[in-house]
Design a protein around this motif. Structure first.
Motif, short mmCIF file in Angstrom:
data_model
loop_
_atom_site.label_atom_id
_atom_site.label_comp_id
_atom_site.label_asym_id
_atom_site.label_seq_id
_atom_site.Cartn_x
_atom_site.Cartn_y
_atom_site.Cartn_z
N MET A 5 0.98 -0.65 0.15
CA MET A 5 -0.28 0.34 0.44
C MET A 5 1.23 0.67 0.18
O MET A 5 1.92 1.18 0.43
N LYS A 6 0.00 2.15 -0.98
CA LYS A 6 1.12 3.30 -0.76
C LYS A 6 0.13 4.86 -0.39
O LYS A 6 -0.92 4.36 -0.74
N ALA A 7 0.81 5.60 0.69
CA ALA A 7 0.44 7.06 1.05
C ALA A 7 0.59 7.98 0.13
O ALA A 7 2.35 7.98 0.16
N LYS A 8 -0.35 9.11 -0.38
CA LYS A 8 -0.13 10.17 -0.50
C LYS A 8 -0.53 11.38 -0.30
O LYS A 8 -1.59 11.35 -0.45
N VAL A 9 -0.05 12.39 0.24
CA VAL A 9 -0.66 14.04 0.97
C VAL A 9 -0.80 14.88 -0.65
O VAL A 9 0.38 15.16 -1.01
N ASP A 10 -1.95 14.96 -0.81
CA ASP A 10 -2.08 15.97 -1.45
C ASP A 10 -1.98 17.88 -1.11
O ASP A 10 -2.80 18.42 -0.35
N GLU A 11 -0.43 18.37 -1.52
CA GLU A 11 -0.08 19.20 -0.54
C GLU A 11 -1.26 20.50 -0.57
O GLU A 11 -1.20 20.60 0.36
N ASP A 12 -1.81 20.77 -2.07
CA ASP A 12 -2.63 22.02 -2.00
C ASP A 12 -4.13 22.39 -1.95
O ASP A 12 -4.42 22.57 -0.54
N THR A 13 -4.19 20.76 -0.94
CA THR A 13 -5.73 20.42 -0.47
C THR A 13 -5.12 20.41 1.19
O THR A 13 -5.70 20.98 2.27
N CYS A 14 -4.30 19.43 0.85
CA CYS A 14 -4.05 19.78 3.14
C CYS A 14 -4.73 21.49 4.08
O CYS A 14 -3.05 21.69 3.34
N ILE A 15 -4.11 21.05 4.65
CA ILE A 15 -5.04 22.46 5.47
C ILE A 15 -3.99 22.26 6.59
O ILE A 15 -3.87 23.06 7.84
N GLY A 16 -3.02 21.11 7.00
CA GLY A 16 -2.26 20.87 7.79
C GLY A 16 -2.49 21.01 9.62
O GLY A 16 -2.34 21.08 10.63
N CYS A 17 -3.51 20.15 9.40
CA CYS A 17 -4.36 19.99 11.02
C CYS A 17 -3.32 18.97 11.55
O CYS A 17 -3.74 19.28 12.69
N GLY A 18 -3.24 18.50 11.03
CA GLY A 18 -2.13 17.23 11.81
C GLY A 18 -2.41 15.83 12.33
O GLY A 18 -1.81 15.36 13.14
N MET A 19 -4.26 15.94 11.99
CA MET A 19 -4.37 14.92 12.78
C MET A 19 -3.45 13.17 11.72
O MET A 19 -3.27 12.27 12.94
N CYS A 20 -3.53 13.13 10.78
CA CYS A 20 -2.81 12.11 10.25
C CYS A 20 -1.35 11.63 10.78
O CYS A 20 -1.49 11.16 11.59
#
Ligand code: F3S
Length: 61
Positions: free
Chosen positions: A1-16
């Motif tokens: 499994m691979k994961a990716k964060v969409d930088e433009d969408t991330c609001i930096g909530c930190g939950m992940c």
């Protein structure tokens, strides 16, 4: 499994990074994925982080 964060969408909530620190970490005000492949023992937490992201910025495949 691979994961990716969409930088433009991330609001930096930190939950992940809280939910799955083996895979996600905060770099400034964005989350980044720190592993090329999600270790099997962390897949569940990674999926939960993906589902819990308030702006659905985490893609898993
Ligand atoms: Fe960003 Fe979503 Fe994580 S907003 S910090 S990718 S929970």
């Amino acid at each position: 499994m691979k994961a990716k964060v969409d930088e433009d969408t991330c609001i930096g909530c930190g939950m992940c990074a809280d939910a799955c620190s083996a895979v996600f970490e905060m770099k400034g005000d964005k989350a980044v994925v720190k592993v090329a492949v999600v270790p099997p023992q962390h897949e569940k937490a990674c999926l939960e982080a993906s589902e819990g992201c308030p702006v659905s910025a985490i893609l898993v495949e």
